[in-house]
Design a protein around this motif. Structure first.
Motif, PDB file in Angstrom:
ATOM      1  N   PRO A 145    -112.228 -89.305 -60.774  1.00  0.00           N
ATOM      2  CA  PRO A 145    -113.595 -89.158 -60.154  1.00  0.00           C
ATOM      3  C   PRO A 145    -114.279 -88.269 -60.767  1.00  0.00           C
ATOM      4  O   PRO A 145    -113.757 -87.098 -61.126  1.00  0.00           O
ATOM      5  N   ARG A 146    -115.500 -88.122 -60.260  1.00  0.00           N
ATOM      6  CA  ARG A 146    -116.252 -86.796 -60.568  1.00  0.00           C
ATOM      7  C   ARG A 146    -115.966 -85.475 -60.004  1.00  0.00           C
ATOM      8  O   ARG A 146    -115.816 -84.564 -60.369  1.00  0.00           O
ATOM      9  N   SER A 147    -115.271 -85.702 -58.784  1.00  0.00           N
ATOM     10  CA  SER A 147    -114.717 -84.598 -57.934  1.00  0.00           C
ATOM     11  C   SER A 147    -113.634 -83.679 -58.902  1.00  0.00           C
ATOM     12  O   SER A 147    -113.524 -82.701 -58.865  1.00  0.00           O
ATOM     13  N   GLU A 172    -117.549 -89.478 -66.499  1.00  0.00           N
ATOM     14  CA  GLU A 172    -117.466 -90.776 -65.398  1.00  0.00           C
ATOM     15  C   GLU A 172    -117.552 -91.908 -66.349  1.00  0.00           C
ATOM     16  O   GLU A 172    -116.715 -93.032 -65.704  1.00  0.00           O
ATOM     17  N   ARG A 190    -109.185 -90.754 -55.834  1.00  0.00           N
ATOM     18  CA  ARG A 190    -110.759 -90.949 -54.938  1.00  0.00           C
ATOM     19  C   ARG A 190    -110.496 -90.772 -53.545  1.00  0.00           C
ATOM     20  O   ARG A 190    -110.071 -91.403 -52.912  1.00  0.00           O
ATOM     21  N   SER A 202    -111.776 -93.368 -51.321  1.00  0.00           N
ATOM     22  CA  SER A 202    -111.472 -94.608 -51.061  1.00  0.00           C
ATOM     23  C   SER A 202    -111.204 -95.192 -49.859  1.00  0.00           C
ATOM     24  O   SER A 202    -111.042 -94.443 -48.935  1.00  0.00           O
ATOM     25  N   SER A 233    -103.750 -92.069 -55.641  1.00  0.00           N
ATOM     26  CA  SER A 233    -105.246 -91.931 -55.910  1.00  0.00           C
ATOM     27  C   SER A 233    -105.906 -90.501 -56.114  1.00  0.00           C
ATOM     28  O   SER A 233    -105.354 -89.587 -55.285  1.00  0.00           O
TER      29      SER A 233
END
Length: 319
Positions: free
Chosen positions: A103-105, A149, A66, A69, A64
């Motif tokens: 993700p945004r990161s 996103e 994220r 999570s 992942s």
């Protein structure tokens, strides 16, 4: 220009190869973890990993991206992946059928450019080729967009169209779009490199979503029209393979021709199964189908004329 590439299946591998052969510096490839496949269910690397490994490109396979999570293992791997991305010298990320959400990161590190196999905003989501054929679309194409996103909502950098032929399967259209998308993304990255690109917002009208294909929906219902069933057969070739039961046996149907002639016979009834007429099946919603390629469990895909030699269908009914 230094590009991190993120992708998994053959569609993505074609783009990776084209970018690599076009001279772009690719310091890192992201792809999904190896999956069990084949009769022995041994772990198999993705098509993207196979190309990267063969060409000495470093590969990372996080579960992942994220970091929020709730799964501790996935969160830890996502953190490691994020640290790897931030420590890698690159200018942009190219994403093609990666299969993981960015993700945004991740999106905030450097621009992320996506190769999507549809004419956005039509068929946002996981299975745009399947859904375009299933819906009877006359054309499809590739959209290169900058990711944000939302699900395939980003501004478009380049869009090109491709007609869908009356006999095209998902497999055939996939290969055409993979080649087209690979050429397009090279063109876009050259423009980005030169600072002469333009991003255009997607139209607000015409949004549709291409849900992931499930094996369950590949079970055919002969109460539908011949045209709809024919589209499903083409849409689900090569995966997951349209199928129907006859005489208690599940038969996969790989090819069919739509016939306009209606029949008063019950839906699914085999109207003919011989060398002269082929395999013709009545459809409840209008028309009939001539099945051209079939496969019984454990057998090979066979032309209808060969199939009926080992599996007579006279008087039977598909359900």
């Amino acid at each position: 220009m230094k590009i991190i590439f993120a992708g998994t299946p053959e569609f993505a591998a074609v783009a990776l190869q084209t970018l690599h052969e076009s001279g772009f510096d690719i310091p890192l490839v992201l792809t999904q973890p190896d999956r069990p496949a084949g009769r022995g269910m041994h772990l198999q690397p993705s098509a993207v990993k196979q190309y990267a490994t063969a060409n000495g490109i470093p590969v990372a396979q996080p579960l992942s991206l994220r970091m929020d999570s709730k799964d501790p293992l996935r969160a830890a791997e996502a953190k490691q992946a994020h640290e790897l991305l931030t420590s890698t010298d690159y200018d942009a990320m190219v994403v093609a059928a990666y299969g993981l959400i960015l993700p945004r990161s991740t999106l905030d590190i450097k621009p992320c450019i996506n190769i999507h196999g549809s004419l956005l905003p039509r068929w946002r989501g996981a299975a745009p080729i399947h859904r375009a054929i299933e819906a009877g679309d006359a054309e499809t194409g590739v959209t290169i967009m900058r990711m944000e996103e939302g699900l395939d909502t980003g501004p478009m950098l380049l869009i090109e169209r491709l007609p869908i032929g009356p006999h095209d399967t998902t497999g055939a259209v996939h290969d055409k779009l993979a080649a087209l998308g690979a050429k397009m993304v090279v063109k876009v990255m050259r423009k980005i490199e030169q600072g002469i690109y333009e991003a255009v917002p997607q139209p607000e009208n015409g949004v549709t979503y291409a849900a992931k294909i499930s094996k369950e929906e590949a079970a055919l219902d002969f109460n539908q029209s011949a045209r709809d069933i024919g589209r499903k057969i083409r849409a689900f070739n090569p995966f997951p393979g349209a199928h129907a039961d006859v005489n208690g046996v599940t038969i996969k149907l790989w090819g069919a021709e739509v016939l306009d002639a209606d029949s008063s016979a019950p839906a699914g009834q085999v109207l003919a199964a011989d060398a002269q007429h082929g395999i013709v099946v009545a459809c409840g919603g209008g028309g009939s189908l001539r099945l051209t390629e079939l496969q019984k469990p454990g057998g090979k895909r066979l032309a209808a004329s060969e199939f009926i030699k080992g599996f007579p269908l006279d008087g039977l009914r598909f359900a």
